[in-house]
Design an enzyme around this catalytic site. Sequence first.
Site, PDB file in Angstrom:
ATOM      1  N   SER A  34       0.818  -1.224   0.000  1.00 30.44           N
ATOM      2  CA  SER A  34       0.000   0.000   0.000  1.00 30.44           C
ATOM      3  C   SER A  34       0.848   1.269   0.000  1.00 30.44           C
ATOM      4  O   SER A  34       0.490   2.263  -0.619  1.00 30.44           O
ATOM      5  CB  SER A  34      -0.911   0.018   1.230  1.00 30.44           C
ATOM      6  OG  SER A  34      -1.781  -1.088   1.207  1.00 30.44           O
ATOM      7  N   GLU A  55       4.996  -0.666  14.621  1.00 27.42           N
ATOM      8  CA  GLU A  55       5.444   0.654  14.156  1.00 27.42           C
ATOM      9  C   GLU A  55       6.420   1.313  15.127  1.00 27.42           C
ATOM     10  O   GLU A  55       7.370   1.973  14.718  1.00 27.42           O
ATOM     11  CB  GLU A  55       4.237   1.571  13.930  1.00 27.42           C
ATOM     12  CG  GLU A  55       3.289   1.118  12.823  1.00 27.42           C
ATOM     13  CD  GLU A  55       2.320   0.020  13.261  1.00 27.42           C
ATOM     14  OE1 GLU A  55       2.247  -0.293  14.467  1.00 27.42           O
ATOM     15  OE2 GLU A  55       1.606  -0.520  12.379  1.00 27.42           O
ATOM     16  N   PHE A  80      -0.650   5.524  11.821  1.00 29.21           N
ATOM     17  CA  PHE A  80       0.269   4.709  12.636  1.00 29.21           C
ATOM     18  C   PHE A  80       1.665   5.334  12.680  1.00 29.21           C
ATOM     19  O   PHE A  80       2.435   5.084  13.609  1.00 29.21           O
ATOM     20  CB  PHE A  80       0.361   3.290  12.077  1.00 29.21           C
ATOM     21  CG  PHE A  80      -0.969   2.674  11.778  1.00 29.21           C
ATOM     22  CD1 PHE A  80      -1.966   2.660  12.740  1.00 29.21           C
ATOM     23  CD2 PHE A  80      -1.248   2.128  10.535  1.00 29.21           C
ATOM     24  CE1 PHE A  80      -3.213   2.104  12.473  1.00 29.21           C
ATOM     25  CE2 PHE A  80      -2.490   1.573  10.262  1.00 29.21           C
ATOM     26  CZ  PHE A  80      -3.479   1.561  11.223  1.00 29.21           C
ATOM     27  N   ASP A 114     -11.965   3.013   4.573  1.00 30.80           N
ATOM     28  CA  ASP A 114     -11.469   2.421   5.831  1.00 30.80           C
ATOM     29  C   ASP A 114     -11.987   3.164   7.066  1.00 30.80           C
ATOM     30  O   ASP A 114     -11.983   2.625   8.171  1.00 30.80           O
ATOM     31  CB  ASP A 114      -9.935   2.407   5.854  1.00 30.80           C
ATOM     32  CG  ASP A 114      -9.360   1.184   5.146  1.00 30.80           C
ATOM     33  OD1 ASP A 114     -10.161   0.318   4.729  1.00 30.80           O
ATOM     34  OD2 ASP A 114      -8.127   1.108   4.994  1.00 30.80           O
ATOM     35  N   ARG A 164      -3.412   8.585  -0.529  1.00 30.79           N
ATOM     36  CA  ARG A 164      -3.808   7.320  -1.151  1.00 30.79           C
ATOM     37  C   ARG A 164      -4.298   7.505  -2.587  1.00 30.79           C
ATOM     38  O   ARG A 164      -3.999   6.707  -3.462  1.00 30.79           O
ATOM     39  CB  ARG A 164      -4.935   6.690  -0.318  1.00 30.79           C
ATOM     40  CG  ARG A 164      -5.510   5.467  -0.958  1.00 30.79           C
ATOM     41  CD  ARG A 164      -6.724   4.917  -0.198  1.00 30.79           C
ATOM     42  NE  ARG A 164      -7.322   3.856  -1.005  1.00 30.79           N
ATOM     43  CZ  ARG A 164      -8.638   3.701  -1.156  1.00 30.79           C
ATOM     44  NH1 ARG A 164      -9.477   4.506  -0.553  1.00 30.79           N
ATOM     45  NH2 ARG A 164      -9.098   2.734  -1.912  1.00 30.79           N
TER      46      ARG A 164
END
Lengths: 315, 294
Positions: A34, A55, A80, A114, A164
């Site tokens: 991603s 992370e 994150f 999401d 994104r």
Amino acid sequence: MEPMATREAYGKALIELGLKQEKVVVLDADLSKSTKTSLFAEKFPLRFFNMGIAEADMMGTAAGLAASGYIPFASTFGVFATGRTYDQIRNSIAYTRLNVKIAASHTGITVGEDGASHQTLEDIALMRVLPNMTVVVPADGRQTFQAVEAIASFEGPVYLRLGRSAVPQVIPEELPFELGKAQILREGNDLLIVAAGIMLGTALEAAGILEKEGVRAAIVNVHTIKPLDNELLVRMAGNTGAVVTAEEHSIIGGLGGAVAELLAENCPVPVVRLGIRDTFGESGAPQALLQKYGLTAENLALAGKKALKLKKSGK
Amino acid sequence: MQVLTDTTLEELKQKAVQLRRDVVDMIYEAGSGHPGGSLSVMDILVLLYYRVMRIDAANCRYHDRDRLVLSKGHACPALYAILADKGFFPVAELKRLRKIDSILQGHPDMRKIPGVEMSTGSLGQGLSAANGMALAARLDNSTRRVFVVLGDGEIQEGQIWEAAMTAAHFRLDNLTAFLDFNGLQIDGWVRDVKSQEPLVEKWKSFGWHTLEVDGHDYRSLMEGVNRAFSYKGAPTMIIARTVKGKGVSFMENQVDWHGKSPSKDEYEKALRELRDGEGGENFHGTDGHQGSLR
């Protein structure tokens, strides 16, 4: 160039960078497909470290690599890469001034379906408040290539904010890119629109709407939110006397916050901030979310008119 | 494989007494700090800095030096005393611990203090950084080694276990970790606050070559280091049983001495005990820092 997501450009830029600089290494936390660091992983498997879904550990490991002379790019989703790892970034990266590049994809509300858990609307604020941290938000694919190269050559911690969804090319090719130097995309004496990231396209559209109503708006692209281009922003705020900011981020602590702080102290003109208004997001298609949360050209034009009204009333 | 002779053993013991006195001195002067953990970790650090690590105070940034990360950063008086003794910065600076404009911050700052490899203090972060250094050494094809010292309270932090998986996954056999297992944390005994048992089995099950040693016995510690160095394919965790406040009777195993400075009476009593203790009288010399061991 075709429209391209900045994360896509990042992945491709990393390959070019990897060829040129052997000290560049890349870390990811199980999201390499991603974040597009998988492209680097395929090409340079020995210089890629998949840290798994961990992370905090990724940030600390990156710090250790940087302390030994490497240039680590640590990637995961923005939510994150900042909030979850805030203390690791604060103490192991920013305080230590180590040469770690935190490249966060899937930032802002255009993460889309999401939903709120994955939509970071506060990452710029979190990174901007840290001493030693540089914060870069490229506006399009080409600018992402330029930014990746620039931050790799810059010694010190950097937060690179990526998105994104595909975005059109909005920055003219001939405009030079320099960290910390904002770019003037459009001249105008009535109003200053200060924008970052995907909001540049929106700003250009809003300027068109305002033009029809006789308002000539200047547009500045603040690809480096920290350090802010104080000199240019104060000068242009002074020239126009009214400012509106636009960002895919909370109006608290991000670009709008930074500009308002700067101008309150150095050139007190009305500043109207367009962004997410102190709320979490939700699931939905990116365009539908931008619409629902008000990040549209129409709203930006309205915000501009509000700033103009404040200027005229002298309040 | 290194064996400690009787002479070396005696020198190490004397050095540790001198350095423990420095720790008490520093914390008394500073009016705050963490004596308990500084005294418990001392022998681990003394063995590493005086017998094991390849470092050079005159050229403290040379690339292929060994690295040590003091992840339990609050024990930094022990590290500072050693770095000063080895000449990384003037011994006089020790008196300025925690004071304004001093390089000696309350917790280690790699940007201010020569010889400090990683800023620490927020617990749980040092193992990840050490892993990064170990990966870097491997990328460099270097034989340099990385050491990390963890506190037993500290390993309640989740990041430690993320990093434990990382070191095992990447087979970082150039990394040696020590656990300063003194059994105490701020709020009491570790087993009461939040038990980590079964401790040895935990590290083993995370893929670590795990050893148990006496953290105040140099031969036991040396044996651990020897075994760590000869082990291939996994990182080594040396669980070193220690006594919090080691060397000062009224501080030993007393949770209250985690983070406070001694009164004048306590300070003098502590120094007396350390002078009369195992290091013996007068080893310290008039200038205090001219031992045979460097």
